[in-house]
Write a protein that holds these residues in place. Sequence first.
Motif, mmCIF file in Angstrom:
data_model
loop_
_atom_site.group_PDB
_atom_site.id
_atom_site.type_symbol
_atom_site.label_atom_id
_atom_site.label_comp_id
_atom_site.label_asym_id
_atom_site.label_seq_id
_atom_site.Cartn_x
_atom_site.Cartn_y
_atom_site.Cartn_z
ATOM 1 N N PHE A 6 0.868 -1.171 0.000
ATOM 2 C CA PHE A 6 0.000 0.000 0.000
ATOM 3 C C PHE A 6 0.906 1.223 0.000
ATOM 4 C CE2 PHE A 6 -2.022 3.403 2.309
ATOM 5 C CZ PHE A 6 -3.289 3.443 1.756
ATOM 6 N N VAL A 7 0.633 2.173 -0.877
ATOM 7 C CA VAL A 7 1.489 3.348 -0.969
ATOM 8 C C VAL A 7 0.665 4.605 -1.215
ATOM 9 C CG1 VAL A 7 1.939 3.017 -3.438
ATOM 10 C CG2 VAL A 7 3.557 4.307 -2.080
ATOM 11 N N VAL A 8 1.063 5.685 -0.538
ATOM 12 C CA VAL A 8 0.524 7.017 -0.795
ATOM 13 C C VAL A 8 1.745 7.908 -0.997
ATOM 14 C CG1 VAL A 8 -0.873 8.926 0.058
ATOM 15 C CG2 VAL A 8 -1.474 6.586 0.677
ATOM 16 N N ARG A 9 1.805 8.586 -2.148
ATOM 17 C CA ARG A 9 2.955 9.442 -2.473
ATOM 18 C C ARG A 9 2.486 10.814 -2.913
ATOM 19 N NH1 ARG A 9 5.042 5.345 -6.503
ATOM 20 N NH2 ARG A 9 5.928 3.765 -5.177
ATOM 21 N N GLN A 10 3.193 11.828 -2.503
ATOM 22 C CA GLN A 10 2.893 13.195 -2.919
ATOM 23 C C GLN A 10 2.921 13.305 -4.446
ATOM 24 O OE1 GLN A 10 2.183 16.051 -0.918
ATOM 25 N NE2 GLN A 10 1.599 16.840 -2.901
ATOM 26 N N SER A 11 3.845 12.617 -5.091
ATOM 27 C CA SER A 11 3.990 12.716 -6.547
ATOM 28 C C SER A 11 2.792 12.144 -7.310
ATOM 29 C CB SER A 11 5.278 12.018 -6.998
ATOM 30 O OG SER A 11 5.218 10.633 -6.691
ATOM 31 N N LEU A 12 1.957 11.332 -6.650
ATOM 32 C CA LEU A 12 0.787 10.746 -7.306
ATOM 33 C C LEU A 12 -0.501 11.523 -7.038
ATOM 34 C CD1 LEU A 12 1.419 6.932 -6.650
ATOM 35 C CD2 LEU A 12 1.793 8.192 -8.765
ATOM 36 N N VAL A 13 -0.472 12.484 -6.137
ATOM 37 C CA VAL A 13 -1.664 13.260 -5.798
ATOM 38 C C VAL A 13 -2.122 14.040 -7.026
ATOM 39 C CG1 VAL A 13 -2.565 15.133 -4.375
ATOM 40 C CG2 VAL A 13 -1.070 13.406 -3.361
ATOM 41 N N GLY A 14 -3.419 13.946 -7.292
ATOM 42 C CA GLY A 14 -3.997 14.677 -8.417
ATOM 43 C C GLY A 14 -3.998 13.908 -9.724
ATOM 44 N N GLN A 15 -3.416 12.719 -9.750
ATOM 45 C CA GLN A 15 -3.354 11.925 -10.980
ATOM 46 C C GLN A 15 -4.490 10.909 -11.080
ATOM 47 O OE1 GLN A 15 0.489 10.275 -11.841
ATOM 48 N NE2 GLN A 15 1.562 12.100 -11.152
ATOM 49 N N LYS A 54 7.851 12.380 1.630
ATOM 50 C CA LYS A 54 6.587 12.620 0.909
ATOM 51 C C LYS A 54 5.973 11.315 0.435
ATOM 52 C CE LYS A 54 6.838 17.064 1.327
ATOM 53 N NZ LYS A 54 6.204 17.612 2.492
ATOM 54 N N SER A 55 6.076 10.286 1.296
ATOM 55 C CA SER A 55 5.586 8.959 0.955
ATOM 56 C C SER A 55 5.219 8.193 2.221
ATOM 57 C CB SER A 55 6.681 8.200 0.199
ATOM 58 O OG SER A 55 6.273 6.902 -0.131
ATOM 59 N N TYR A 56 4.197 7.325 2.085
ATOM 60 C CA TYR A 56 3.795 6.444 3.176
ATOM 61 C C TYR A 56 3.536 5.070 2.573
ATOM 62 C CZ TYR A 56 0.840 4.116 6.583
ATOM 63 O OH TYR A 56 0.314 3.201 7.447
ATOM 64 N N THR A 57 4.064 4.031 3.190
ATOM 65 C CA THR A 57 3.823 2.674 2.701
ATOM 66 C C THR A 57 3.414 1.759 3.850
ATOM 67 O OG1 THR A 57 6.126 1.962 2.991
ATOM 68 C CG2 THR A 57 5.542 2.893 0.842
ATOM 69 N N ALA A 58 2.690 0.703 3.484
ATOM 70 C CA ALA A 58 2.326 -0.350 4.428
ATOM 71 C C ALA A 58 2.448 -1.668 3.669
ATOM 72 C CB ALA A 58 0.914 -0.152 4.953
ATOM 73 N N SER A 59 3.209 -2.595 4.197
ATOM 74 C CA SER A 59 3.493 -3.821 3.454
ATOM 75 C C SER A 59 2.595 -5.003 3.791
ATOM 76 C CB SER A 59 4.954 -4.226 3.638
ATOM 77 O OG SER A 59 5.225 -4.414 5.007
ATOM 78 N N ASN A 60 1.766 -4.901 4.853
ATOM 79 C CA ASN A 60 0.952 -6.049 5.259
ATOM 80 C C ASN A 60 -0.541 -5.909 5.016
ATOM 81 O OD1 ASN A 60 3.095 -7.674 6.230
ATOM 82 N ND2 ASN A 60 3.207 -6.368 8.019
ATOM 83 N N ASN A 61 -1.055 -4.674 5.006
ATOM 84 C CA ASN A 61 -2.487 -4.486 4.853
ATOM 85 C C ASN A 61 -2.782 -3.018 4.578
ATOM 86 O OD1 ASN A 61 -5.229 -5.133 4.826
ATOM 87 N ND2 ASN A 61 -5.108 -6.304 6.726
ATOM 88 N N ILE A 62 -4.032 -2.733 4.246
ATOM 89 C CA ILE A 62 -4.474 -1.348 4.085
ATOM 90 C C ILE A 62 -4.632 -0.754 5.484
ATOM 91 C CG2 ILE A 62 -6.467 0.032 3.387
ATOM 92 C CD1 ILE A 62 -6.763 -1.698 1.004
ATOM 93 N N PRO A 63 -4.241 0.499 5.694
ATOM 94 C CA PRO A 63 -4.369 1.117 7.020
ATOM 95 C C PRO A 63 -5.811 1.102 7.535
ATOM 96 C CG PRO A 63 -3.018 2.474 5.590
ATOM 97 C CD PRO A 63 -3.604 1.399 4.735
#
Length: 72
Positions: A6-15, A54-63
């Motif tokens: 699971f990843v949230v990145r600033q560079s992907l916001v708005g896409q 500017k990134s957040y990841t989770a490797s086991n599940n969705i937060p």
Amino acid sequence: MKSKRFVVRQSLVGQNKTINVEFKNGKTATYNHDKVFAIMKDKLEAMPCWSKYKSYTASNNIPMMVRNEDID
């Protein structure tokens, strides 16, 4: 977009990207990056990882905070 975490990145916001993730435990999930960012924005901006990378990841599940939300 495919990912192994699971990843949230600033560079992907708005896409308006849809991310398909397959976790190492075999679980899969699909989510809209912008919807997840909108839900998590306040929490993300308070996290050191967001400030530094500017990134957040989770490797086991969705937060937990987005697990029961409409994120497709």
